[in-house]
Design a protein around this motif. Sequence first.
Motif, mmCIF file in Angstrom:
data_model
loop_
_atom_site.group_PDB
_atom_site.id
_atom_site.type_symbol
_atom_site.label_atom_id
_atom_site.label_comp_id
_atom_site.label_asym_id
_atom_site.label_seq_id
_atom_site.Cartn_x
_atom_site.Cartn_y
_atom_site.Cartn_z
ATOM 1 N N UNK A 205 0.838 -1.189 0.000
ATOM 2 C CA UNK A 205 0.000 0.000 0.000
ATOM 3 C C UNK A 205 0.878 1.246 0.000
ATOM 4 N N UNK A 206 0.903 1.938 -1.130
ATOM 5 C CA UNK A 206 1.696 3.155 -1.300
ATOM 6 C C UNK A 206 1.063 3.961 -2.439
ATOM 7 N N UNK A 207 1.348 5.261 -2.514
ATOM 8 C CA UNK A 207 0.703 6.092 -3.540
ATOM 9 C C UNK A 207 1.161 5.737 -4.957
ATOM 10 N N UNK A 208 0.202 5.694 -5.880
ATOM 11 C CA UNK A 208 0.475 5.588 -7.309
ATOM 12 C C UNK A 208 -0.401 6.623 -8.005
ATOM 13 N N UNK A 209 -0.082 7.012 -9.233
ATOM 14 C CA UNK A 209 -0.882 8.030 -9.922
ATOM 15 C C UNK A 209 -2.352 7.619 -10.052
ATOM 16 N N UNK A 297 -7.871 2.121 -3.724
ATOM 17 C CA UNK A 297 -7.560 3.233 -2.834
ATOM 18 C C UNK A 297 -6.902 4.371 -3.597
ATOM 19 N N UNK A 298 -5.963 4.041 -4.476
ATOM 20 C CA UNK A 298 -5.278 5.069 -5.248
ATOM 21 C C UNK A 298 -6.170 5.689 -6.312
ATOM 22 N N UNK A 299 -7.197 4.972 -6.733
ATOM 23 C CA UNK A 299 -8.134 5.506 -7.725
ATOM 24 C C UNK A 299 -9.148 6.453 -7.101
ATOM 25 N N UNK A 300 -9.337 6.351 -5.783
ATOM 26 C CA UNK A 300 -10.363 7.130 -5.096
ATOM 27 C C UNK A 300 -9.871 8.534 -4.752
ATOM 28 N N UNK A 301 -10.827 9.465 -4.670
ATOM 29 C CA UNK A 301 -10.531 10.813 -4.194
ATOM 30 C C UNK A 301 -10.620 10.893 -2.676
ATOM 31 N N UNK A 302 -11.445 10.017 -2.098
ATOM 32 C CA UNK A 302 -11.704 10.074 -0.658
ATOM 33 C C UNK A 302 -12.138 8.706 -0.166
ATOM 34 N N UNK A 316 -8.344 1.797 7.174
ATOM 35 C CA UNK A 316 -7.963 3.200 7.317
ATOM 36 C C UNK A 316 -6.453 3.363 7.190
ATOM 37 N N UNK A 317 -5.696 2.452 7.775
ATOM 38 C CA UNK A 317 -4.236 2.516 7.649
ATOM 39 C C UNK A 317 -3.801 2.322 6.196
ATOM 40 N N UNK A 318 -4.467 1.406 5.501
ATOM 41 C CA UNK A 318 -4.139 1.183 4.089
ATOM 42 C C UNK A 318 -4.421 2.437 3.267
ATOM 43 N N UNK A 319 -5.516 3.127 3.602
ATOM 44 C CA UNK A 319 -5.834 4.379 2.922
ATOM 45 C C UNK A 319 -4.765 5.432 3.194
ATOM 46 N N UNK A 320 -4.329 5.523 4.448
ATOM 47 C CA UNK A 320 -3.266 6.472 4.798
ATOM 48 C C UNK A 320 -1.987 6.167 4.023
ATOM 49 N N UNK A 321 -1.634 4.885 3.955
ATOM 50 C CA UNK A 321 -0.404 4.489 3.277
ATOM 51 C C UNK A 321 -0.447 4.848 1.793
ATOM 52 N N UNK A 324 -4.457 8.724 0.888
ATOM 53 C CA UNK A 324 -5.833 9.170 0.660
ATOM 54 C C UNK A 324 -6.388 9.895 1.882
ATOM 55 N N UNK A 325 -7.158 10.978 1.679
ATOM 56 C CA UNK A 325 -7.877 11.597 2.796
ATOM 57 C C UNK A 325 -9.027 10.708 3.234
ATOM 58 N N UNK A 326 -9.470 10.866 4.482
ATOM 59 C CA UNK A 326 -10.477 9.988 5.072
ATOM 60 C C UNK A 326 -11.530 10.822 5.793
ATOM 61 N N UNK A 327 -12.785 10.421 5.658
ATOM 62 C CA UNK A 327 -13.856 10.904 6.535
ATOM 63 C C UNK A 327 -14.369 9.690 7.284
ATOM 64 N N UNK A 328 -14.404 9.775 8.618
ATOM 65 C CA UNK A 328 -14.735 8.612 9.439
ATOM 66 C C UNK A 328 -15.654 8.985 10.588
ATOM 67 N N UNK A 329 -16.407 8.009 11.026
ATOM 68 C CA UNK A 329 -17.130 8.106 12.280
ATOM 69 C C UNK A 329 -16.113 8.005 13.431
ATOM 70 N N UNK A 330 -16.508 8.341 14.661
ATOM 71 C CA UNK A 330 -15.531 8.381 15.771
ATOM 72 C C UNK A 330 -15.228 7.017 16.366
ATOM 73 N N UNK A 331 -14.802 6.069 15.510
ATOM 74 C CA UNK A 331 -14.469 4.724 15.985
ATOM 75 C C UNK A 331 -13.090 4.741 16.634
#
Length: 407
Positions: A205-209, A297-302, A316-321, A324-331
Amino acid sequence: MTATHHCKAKDFVVIEMADLTGEHISGVASDVLNLVRAYSSRVSLIGSCRDGPHGEWAEAVISGHRVPFFSVGCLGVPKKGQLLPRAVWVAARLWRYKRQILKQAPEAMFTCAADALIATNDWGWAQTCFRFPGIENGADKSRFLLGRRLAGRYDRQRMRALQNVNVILAAADEDAIMRLVVRSNGALSRERIIGFPTSVDTEVFFPTPKDVARRSLGLNQEDVILASIGRLSKVKGWRLLLEAFSRWCNGGSHGQLLFVGDGEDRHLVLGRARELGIASQVRITGIKGATEVSQYLNAADLIVVGSDSEGWSLSMLEALACGRPIVSTPVSGARAMVRNGENGYVIDHWNADEFSLAITRALKLHDATRVAREIAESYSTRHLASRLESVWPYLAAKTAMLGVSSV
């Protein structure tokens, strides 16, 4: 898998009933898989798999690593009408093969599975390390009526079994750990529980175009894409995500909501999308392997997380890696992984209007990738071995005896 009757003794055994030899691995099992990778030459594994041999020690290839493996059978996916909850199946299989397992099992045991901990509690392990993947009592949300009826008894058995555990870890934040202590009714003290967040494999899990990922997946280059990763289940909050997405669309925005995964609520998700008039903008991809999840994940905007409860969310960690920005409930763990206004937002309530507004704001963040990657680095699997040894003295001593570095 090949049978072997002379498995060399290892430093510890991991019990994980998900099939780690398979292609599609769940969140909790992925974290266990990372541990097996980190200690591939020093770990044995007890679990389930589709193909045999069952009931004997064999050698299995797990992510390219050969490890001694004891399969107790094929757990499979729970089906409608199935009578036995997972915990009953696991206990029965472990008890059936206890003698064969202990013939060649190491003296120490690690597991994230409460059912395995309960079943092997009196097996005489010299050392045990148990990790809560989340602090909730999963039995009270069982698919099975029998499982839900026995939820209280199951939780009490787990608390009793924990009295014999040397190290107790929890993939949860401080508030969640305190709720666990209170629920234990004195069986657990706060001092015994060590916070131990999930790890993410930053080599997968890492950023790609974004345009490359979308082209590979056949996704529209112009759409705003929101993605939710994981099982389609009520506790994962798909209803909130649909409601929030609908409000976001009604506010003049247009895009797609991708559910990357599958689950028992698939037909309910699609039905609710039709009711809200957004069916053409909602897509369920089905279960995907780690490499494809990384592409989505890399294809998504959010990335959007609507769960009622979580441990330290791997998705969520995979998204961070992937930056990607995240909107989450307070889990549990969300406020450690998401810095409001920097790489996303954690909303205060499970409220669709509040969530929709956070989506709009998160899509305008300009430095989210850098912040997300910075946060993800501290959870990388590269640090998993050293983190575990810092809280499990037995394992640290074994490493010292071998004269190897865990870094």
